[in-house]
Design a protein around this motif. Structure first.
Motif, PDB file in Angstrom:
ATOM      1  N   LEU A  50       0.830  -1.209   0.000  1.00 30.35           N
ATOM      2  CA  LEU A  50       0.000   0.000   0.000  1.00 30.35           C
ATOM      3  C   LEU A  50       0.865   1.259   0.000  1.00 30.35           C
ATOM      4  O   LEU A  50       0.536   2.239  -0.662  1.00 30.35           O
ATOM      5  CB  LEU A  50      -0.944  -0.005   1.198  1.00 30.35           C
ATOM      6  CG  LEU A  50      -2.060  -1.049   1.159  1.00 30.35           C
ATOM      7  CD1 LEU A  50      -2.823  -1.062   2.471  1.00 30.35           C
ATOM      8  CD2 LEU A  50      -2.994  -0.812  -0.017  1.00 30.35           C
ATOM      9  N   TYR A  66      -4.490   5.213   3.366  1.00 24.96           N
ATOM     10  CA  TYR A  66      -5.072   3.957   3.807  1.00 24.96           C
ATOM     11  C   TYR A  66      -5.030   3.881   5.320  1.00 24.96           C
ATOM     12  O   TYR A  66      -4.257   4.571   5.976  1.00 24.96           O
ATOM     13  CB  TYR A  66      -4.338   2.765   3.190  1.00 24.96           C
ATOM     14  CG  TYR A  66      -2.838   2.853   3.332  1.00 24.96           C
ATOM     15  CD1 TYR A  66      -2.185   2.347   4.446  1.00 24.96           C
ATOM     16  CD2 TYR A  66      -2.070   3.469   2.350  1.00 24.96           C
ATOM     17  CE1 TYR A  66      -0.815   2.449   4.588  1.00 24.96           C
ATOM     18  CE2 TYR A  66      -0.700   3.576   2.480  1.00 24.96           C
ATOM     19  CZ  TYR A  66      -0.077   3.061   3.595  1.00 24.96           C
ATOM     20  OH  TYR A  66       1.277   3.171   3.735  1.00 24.96           O
ATOM     21  N   LEU A  83      -9.447   2.499   2.049  1.00 24.02           N
ATOM     22  CA  LEU A  83      -8.642   3.247   1.091  1.00 24.02           C
ATOM     23  C   LEU A  83      -9.329   4.564   0.776  1.00 24.02           C
ATOM     24  O   LEU A  83     -10.553   4.633   0.668  1.00 24.02           O
ATOM     25  CB  LEU A  83      -8.461   2.441  -0.193  1.00 24.02           C
ATOM     26  CG  LEU A  83      -7.891   1.037  -0.031  1.00 24.02           C
ATOM     27  CD1 LEU A  83      -7.811   0.348  -1.389  1.00 24.02           C
ATOM     28  CD2 LEU A  83      -6.525   1.077   0.625  1.00 24.02           C
TER      29      LEU A  83
END
Length: 118
Positions: A50, A66, A83
């Motif tokens: 991420l 996130y 997200l």
């Protein structure tokens, strides 16, 4: 006689129009717009993956964040996250879960997030 022929012609035309497949009309009504795939995140989900997406999208002036992580109770693996993304002033927010090893998260410029393969 003339009225009878025009009536039959009208009936035949009406039958022809009503018999046409509905899919033919639906294709003309919905224009397809091309999508721009920015990146794909595949399972297993991790904070590192991420973060790589966040850095890559930041280079394109796209804000990606996130949080709210969810971990598998037995293995401790990261299986879900919230997200948040802003592209050209449009905000996208979604909670995604990677419930199988085949999950893929696609980040699409025009529509935000899309999960596949789960």
């Amino acid at each position: 006689m003339k009225r009878s022929i025009s009536s039959k012609l009208f009936t035949a035309c009406l039958f022809g129009v009503l018999s046409a497949p509905a899919a033919t009309f639906a294709q003309d009504a919905t224009p397809t717009t091309p999508e721009t795939l920015l990146t794909v995140v595949e399972a297993p989900l991790s904070r590192e993956s991420l973060n790589e997406v966040r850095l890559m999208l930041a280079e394109q002036d796209i804000r990606f964040n996130y949080g709210n992580f969810q971990f598998h109770p037995q293995s401790g693996d990261l299986i879900g996250a919230e997200l948040f993304m802003v592209i050209d002033g449009q905000e996208y927010r979604e909670y995604v879960e990677f419930v199988t090893p085949t999950c893929k998260l696609q980040v699409v410029r025009e529509t935000g997030f899309r999960m596949e393969g789960c």
